[in-house]
Design a protein around this motif. Structure first.
Motif, PDB file in Angstrom:
ATOM      1  N   ASP A  94      -5.058   5.029  -1.953  1.00  0.00           N
ATOM      2  CA  ASP A  94      -4.010   4.437  -1.413  1.00  0.00           C
ATOM      3  C   ASP A  94      -3.639   5.097  -0.746  1.00  0.00           C
ATOM      4  N   GLU A  95      -3.212   5.879   0.465  1.00  0.00           N
ATOM      5  CA  GLU A  95      -2.306   6.437   0.578  1.00  0.00           C
ATOM      6  C   GLU A  95      -1.785   5.883   2.507  1.00  0.00           C
ATOM      7  N   GLY A  96      -0.980   6.145   2.645  1.00  0.00           N
ATOM      8  CA  GLY A  96      -0.277   5.912   3.226  1.00  0.00           C
ATOM      9  C   GLY A  96       1.632   5.588   4.032  1.00  0.00           C
ATOM     10  N   PRO A  97       2.073   5.627   4.673  1.00  0.00           N
ATOM     11  CA  PRO A  97       3.913   5.986   5.058  1.00  0.00           C
ATOM     12  C   PRO A  97       4.598   5.656   4.016  1.00  0.00           C
ATOM     13  N   ASP A  98       3.972   4.107   3.954  1.00  0.00           N
ATOM     14  CA  ASP A  98       4.565   3.635   2.701  1.00  0.00           C
ATOM     15  C   ASP A  98       4.198   3.166   1.498  1.00  0.00           C
ATOM     16  N   ILE A  99       3.056   3.423   1.071  1.00  0.00           N
ATOM     17  CA  ILE A  99       2.483   2.920   0.346  1.00  0.00           C
ATOM     18  C   ILE A  99       1.944   4.175  -0.304  1.00  0.00           C
ATOM     19  N   VAL A 100       1.676   3.932  -2.390  1.00  0.00           N
ATOM     20  CA  VAL A 100       2.039   4.520  -3.239  1.00  0.00           C
ATOM     21  C   VAL A 100       1.008   5.112  -2.935  1.00  0.00           C
TER      22      VAL A 100
END
Length: 202
Positions: A111-117
């Motif tokens: 999981d990765e992304g601007p609003d993701i831990v």
């Protein structure tokens, strides 16, 4: 226990395929409770091209295609993932790399992304790597090729997803030429793939 053995070589009569077959046979002979499935990426005509659709999946703007979901389901059913491949230019073939590029997608493998831990999502998966090289061990050692392969593949790919690389083997040509040892080593790998878990269950 179930092993998913992924092989990437265009020639079904190659040593790479023979090694994969021996690993599968080793798994099956180790216990009636163990099974192995060989995935021949070339024979299945897997498309390794990372497209705009794959970019949309990476950005979490779209869901993976049914074909990619089926590949992920294969891995989800497995207790161990075994990759068997020839060394091309000191790395894995483009076909296998493309399979990883497309199948180990954001939202499934990690999981990765601007609003993701950020999170690793394949912590339960044990991985075994079998690279079949054409140069001798001195060449790999002198130039640091095998160390570089382990950094980019073992750590860079599977470590990033949380999968544990249990074994990372490099099979190189012998003098005089003899593939018997490689085939025996592959069979042993398969036969002992789930040995630790079998002991725990005993």
């Amino acid at each position: 226990m179930h092993a998913l053995i992924v092989v990437s070589h265009p020639n079904p009569g190659s040593l790479t395929h023979a090694i994969a077959a021996q690993a599968a046979e080793g798994v099956r002979t180790s216990s009636r409770e163990h099974s192995a499935e060989i995935v021949d990426l070339a024979a299945e005509r897997f498309d390794p091209s990372f497209s705009t659709d794959d970019i949309a999946v990476h950005l979490r703007q779209a869901a993976p295609s049914p074909h990619i979901l089926a590949e992920q389901a294969r891995i989800d059913r497995a207790d161990a993932l075994v990759l068997v491949y020839p060394v091309y230019w000191w790395s894995m073939p483009a076909l296998l790399k493309g399979w990883i590029d497309r199948v180990f997608s954001n939202g499934w493998a990690y999981d990765e992304g601007p609003d993701i831990v950020p999170a690793k999502k394949l912590n339960r998966l044990n991985v075994h790597l079998v690279a079949v090289g054409g140069a001798d061990l001195r060449t790999y050692a002198r130039h640091g090729y095998f160390g570089a392969m382990r950094t980019q593949i073992d750590h860079g790919i599977f470590g990033y997803c949380g999968a544990r690389v249990v074994t990372s083997e490099l099979f190189v040509p012998s003098e005089p030429p003899d593939t018997t040892h490689h085939l025996e080593s592959a069979h042993t790998l398969g036969r002992t793939l789930f040995a630790a878990r079998d002991r725990e269950a005993a």
